[in-house]
Design a protein around this motif. Sequence first.
Motif, mmCIF file in Angstrom:
data_model
loop_
_atom_site.group_PDB
_atom_site.id
_atom_site.type_symbol
_atom_site.label_atom_id
_atom_site.label_comp_id
_atom_site.label_asym_id
_atom_site.label_seq_id
_atom_site.Cartn_x
_atom_site.Cartn_y
_atom_site.Cartn_z
ATOM 1 N N ARG A 175 58.262 11.451 2.356
ATOM 2 C CA ARG A 175 57.865 11.409 0.745
ATOM 3 C C ARG A 175 56.691 10.605 0.746
ATOM 4 O O ARG A 175 56.273 10.232 -0.606
ATOM 5 C CB ARG A 175 59.042 10.555 -0.128
ATOM 6 N N GLY A 176 55.926 10.720 1.629
ATOM 7 C CA GLY A 176 54.542 9.937 1.512
ATOM 8 C C GLY A 176 53.320 10.727 0.979
ATOM 9 O O GLY A 176 53.661 11.857 0.525
ATOM 10 N N MET A 177 52.297 10.200 0.680
ATOM 11 C CA MET A 177 51.058 10.848 0.189
ATOM 12 C C MET A 177 50.656 11.843 0.791
ATOM 13 O O MET A 177 50.358 13.125 0.122
ATOM 14 C CB MET A 177 50.123 9.877 -0.254
ATOM 15 N N LEU A 178 50.609 11.913 2.101
ATOM 16 C CA LEU A 178 50.469 13.113 3.072
ATOM 17 C C LEU A 178 51.427 13.333 3.959
ATOM 18 O O LEU A 178 51.281 12.725 5.142
ATOM 19 C CB LEU A 178 48.962 12.875 3.645
ATOM 20 N N PRO A 179 52.425 13.990 3.772
ATOM 21 C CA PRO A 179 53.507 14.094 4.760
ATOM 22 C C PRO A 179 53.317 14.719 5.894
ATOM 23 O O PRO A 179 52.801 15.572 5.904
ATOM 24 C CB PRO A 179 54.530 14.673 3.782
ATOM 25 N N VAL A 180 53.842 14.064 7.000
ATOM 26 C CA VAL A 180 53.581 14.396 8.262
ATOM 27 C C VAL A 180 54.006 16.083 8.519
ATOM 28 O O VAL A 180 53.517 16.859 8.937
ATOM 29 C CB VAL A 180 54.284 13.549 9.220
ATOM 30 N N TRP A 207 44.836 12.701 -1.818
ATOM 31 C CA TRP A 207 45.851 11.766 -1.996
ATOM 32 C C TRP A 207 45.938 10.937 -3.046
ATOM 33 O O TRP A 207 46.850 10.303 -3.557
ATOM 34 C CB TRP A 207 45.807 10.756 -0.634
ATOM 35 N N PHE A 208 45.034 10.938 -3.796
ATOM 36 C CA PHE A 208 44.852 9.973 -5.109
ATOM 37 C C PHE A 208 45.781 10.387 -6.346
ATOM 38 O O PHE A 208 46.343 9.504 -6.784
ATOM 39 C CB PHE A 208 43.201 9.911 -5.698
ATOM 40 N N GLY A 209 45.839 11.688 -6.289
ATOM 41 C CA GLY A 209 46.814 12.267 -7.252
ATOM 42 C C GLY A 209 48.124 11.821 -6.836
ATOM 43 O O GLY A 209 49.065 11.601 -7.737
ATOM 44 N N ALA A 210 48.781 11.795 -5.430
ATOM 45 C CA ALA A 210 49.996 11.439 -5.139
ATOM 46 C C ALA A 210 50.179 9.946 -5.298
ATOM 47 O O ALA A 210 51.236 9.463 -5.584
ATOM 48 C CB ALA A 210 50.110 11.873 -3.674
ATOM 49 N N LEU A 211 49.118 9.195 -4.852
ATOM 50 C CA LEU A 211 49.153 7.879 -5.341
ATOM 51 C C LEU A 211 49.698 7.554 -6.901
ATOM 52 O O LEU A 211 50.489 6.515 -7.076
ATOM 53 C CB LEU A 211 47.940 6.974 -5.152
ATOM 54 N N VAL A 212 48.808 8.165 -7.769
ATOM 55 C CA VAL A 212 49.009 7.602 -9.102
ATOM 56 C C VAL A 212 50.449 8.402 -9.548
ATOM 57 O O VAL A 212 51.338 7.658 -10.089
ATOM 58 C CB VAL A 212 48.083 8.697 -9.967
ATOM 59 N N GLU A 213 50.952 9.346 -8.980
ATOM 60 C CA GLU A 213 52.314 9.948 -9.369
ATOM 61 C C GLU A 213 53.323 8.752 -8.888
ATOM 62 O O GLU A 213 54.462 8.595 -9.521
ATOM 63 C CB GLU A 213 52.519 11.294 -8.514
ATOM 64 N N ASP A 215 58.035 2.264 -1.618
ATOM 65 C CA ASP A 215 57.310 2.113 -0.541
ATOM 66 C C ASP A 215 55.803 1.928 -0.659
ATOM 67 O O ASP A 215 55.239 1.224 -0.178
ATOM 68 C CB ASP A 215 57.582 3.340 0.365
ATOM 69 N N THR A 216 55.578 2.646 -1.837
ATOM 70 C CA THR A 216 54.175 2.541 -2.250
ATOM 71 C C THR A 216 53.907 1.199 -2.919
ATOM 72 O O THR A 216 52.596 0.653 -2.570
ATOM 73 C CB THR A 216 53.785 3.622 -3.359
ATOM 74 N N LEU A 217 54.718 0.552 -3.470
ATOM 75 C CA LEU A 217 54.242 -0.733 -4.322
ATOM 76 C C LEU A 217 54.286 -1.889 -3.231
ATOM 77 O O LEU A 217 53.589 -2.665 -3.236
ATOM 78 C CB LEU A 217 55.420 -1.072 -5.009
ATOM 79 N N ARG A 218 54.898 -1.609 -1.925
ATOM 80 C CA ARG A 218 54.976 -2.403 -0.836
ATOM 81 C C ARG A 218 53.629 -2.546 -0.167
ATOM 82 O O ARG A 218 53.308 -3.663 0.182
ATOM 83 C CB ARG A 218 55.964 -2.342 0.191
ATOM 84 N N LEU A 219 52.759 -1.555 -0.579
ATOM 85 C CA LEU A 219 51.300 -1.761 -0.133
ATOM 86 C C LEU A 219 50.347 -2.599 -1.032
ATOM 87 O O LEU A 219 49.506 -3.006 -0.380
ATOM 88 C CB LEU A 219 50.678 -0.447 0.100
ATOM 89 N N GLY A 275 48.056 15.023 -10.324
ATOM 90 C CA GLY A 275 47.552 15.830 -9.289
ATOM 91 C C GLY A 275 46.054 16.525 -9.381
ATOM 92 O O GLY A 275 45.317 16.835 -8.782
ATOM 93 N N SER A 276 45.744 16.180 -11.004
ATOM 94 C CA SER A 276 44.592 16.947 -11.439
ATOM 95 C C SER A 276 43.298 16.150 -11.039
ATOM 96 O O SER A 276 43.180 14.926 -10.604
ATOM 97 C CB SER A 276 44.397 16.884 -13.034
#
Length: 495
Positions: free
Chosen positions: A42-47, A397-403, A411-415, A484-485
Motif C-alpha cells: 500500500r505504499g506510494m510506489l508499490p513494488v 508520488w506526491f499525490g499518493a502522499l497527500v492521499e 505507516d506514512t505518518l511514521r515517516l 492525484g491531480s
Amino acid sequence: MEWFTAPEYWLSRLVFQRALAVVYLVAFLTAVRQFRALIGERGMLPVPRYTARVPFRRAPSLFHLRYSDRLFAGCAWAGCAVSAGLVAGVDALVPLWAAMLLWLVPWLLYLSVVNVGQTWYAFGWESLLLETGFLAVFLGNDEVAPPVLVLFLLRWLLFRVEFGAGLIKMRGDECWRRLTCLDHHHETQPMPGPLSRFFHLLPRPVHRVEVAANHVTQLVVPFLLFAPQPVATAAAGLMAATQLWLVLSGNFAWLNWLTIVLALSAVRFPGSAPSLPGAPLWYEALVLAVAALLVFLSHRPVLNMVSRRQVMNRSFDPLHLVNTYGAFGSVNRVRYEVVIEGTADAVAREDSDWREYEFRGKPGDPRRRPRQFAPYHLRLDWLMWFAALSPAYAASWFGALVERLLENDRDTLRLLRRSPFPADAPPRYVRARLFRYRFTHRDERRATGAWWERTVVREYLPPTRLAGPEPGSEPGAGPGPEPGSEPGQDGPAPR
C-alpha cells in the motif's frame, strides 16, 4: 603467485570490512523502517505495480519472483542480521568460501531492494554501496592475505567517486570555477545539519578556500592513490578528512561515510603482518576472472568521465557492478521548501485552521534547529527537496502522499516527526504551499530565536480532499478534487 596478495594490508582489510558492514547495517535498518509507506503493498510506489511492468532482466530482484510486505521485511531483517554478524567478525571464524558467501548475502539482498526501490532508491550512494559490497565479496578473510587486484579495484572505485565529482563540478555550474558555490550550498543543500548555518555564515574568503581545497582533493589527490606508500596513505587520509568536513556540514546519508570506508582500504596501517597461508588456486582464478570483468566494464565510466556531456550517478548494468558518480554539478542559489498543511474544517478557506505537518529532517518550523541524521537516510525528506525544485520531480508520488495524509495512514505518518491531527481524526483537506527559506543572520537569531526566515512564494497544491461529495452538497453532486491531480504551477527551475 607471490604477487597476488599483499599481506601488509591485512589490517586495512579488517578495518574496511568492519566499517563496510556498519554501512550495510544502516542501509538495511533504513529499509526496514521506511519500506511499507514508500514501496510496500500500500505504499506510494508499490513494488508489485513496478515488477508487473519492468522485466527481471532490467532490474534483477528476488521480489520479481514474489512480493509481500512480510517477505520484504524478512529480507531486510536478514540483511540486518548478516551485517551485524559481519561487524562482529563472524567471517573470520569460517572457511574462506563461507566468508565469501556471507559477504554475498547482503549484496544480493540489497541489490533486490535497490532494483525495485524506484525513485526512493535513485541515489548515487545506493550504487556505490552495491559496487563496494561486490568487491568486498572477493577480499577474503584470515585464511588468505588481501588480493592485490581487489585492493587496486577499491582504489579505482575511490578514484572514480572523487575525480568524477570534481569533473562534474568544473564542467557544470560556473560558481565552482569562480570559487563561489559555497556562498550558497550550505544553505540550499538537500538536508542541512546542525552546523550548516555556522558553515554558511563563515566569511566569503573562507568559502573560496573551501572550494579551492575541494578541487585539489577531487581533481589532483585521486591520482596519488596509485603512488607508492606512504604517498597513497596520505592521499587517502586527505580524502577522508575532506569527507569528515562534509559530514559536519550536512546530511548526505552514508555517501561521505562510505567514501571514508573506501579510503581506509588504501591506508597502510603500521604494524607487522601476521603469517597468512597462500591463496588457494580456485580463489586466485576467481579473483582474476572477476577483476578482468570489472576492468572491461570500466570503459563505460571512463568514457563518461572524458565526455563533455558527462552524467553523474548512473549505473551501466542492472547489477550495479561498475558505475559513474558525481554530486552537485549545479548549486541552487535560493532554498525552496514545500510545506504541507491540513485542516479539519468542513470548508477549506484561507482563514481555516491550517496545521502544519512536521518532517524529521527537512526544514519546516523556522524555530527548529536542523538535526543530524546521516548516515541514516530520510528518503521522503530528500525527495521533498526535489519536489520543491519542480513538481515534475514529485509527479509519481506526491499525490499518493497527500492521499495517505488524508487517510491518517499509520505507516506514512511514521515517516514524519509529527502529525497535527489525532490518529482517529484525519484532516478533511490537505494543501501545500511553496516557501522560500534562508538562514537567519546572527542578530536575527538573537532577536527571534529562529534558525530560518521564510516567506510564502505561492500555492503548490490547492486544498485537496478525498474523492466524494462536497460537504453540504446534494447527494450525487459529484466528487471533489482528487489528490492525484497535478500540483498548481510549475516550481522553480532547478539549478
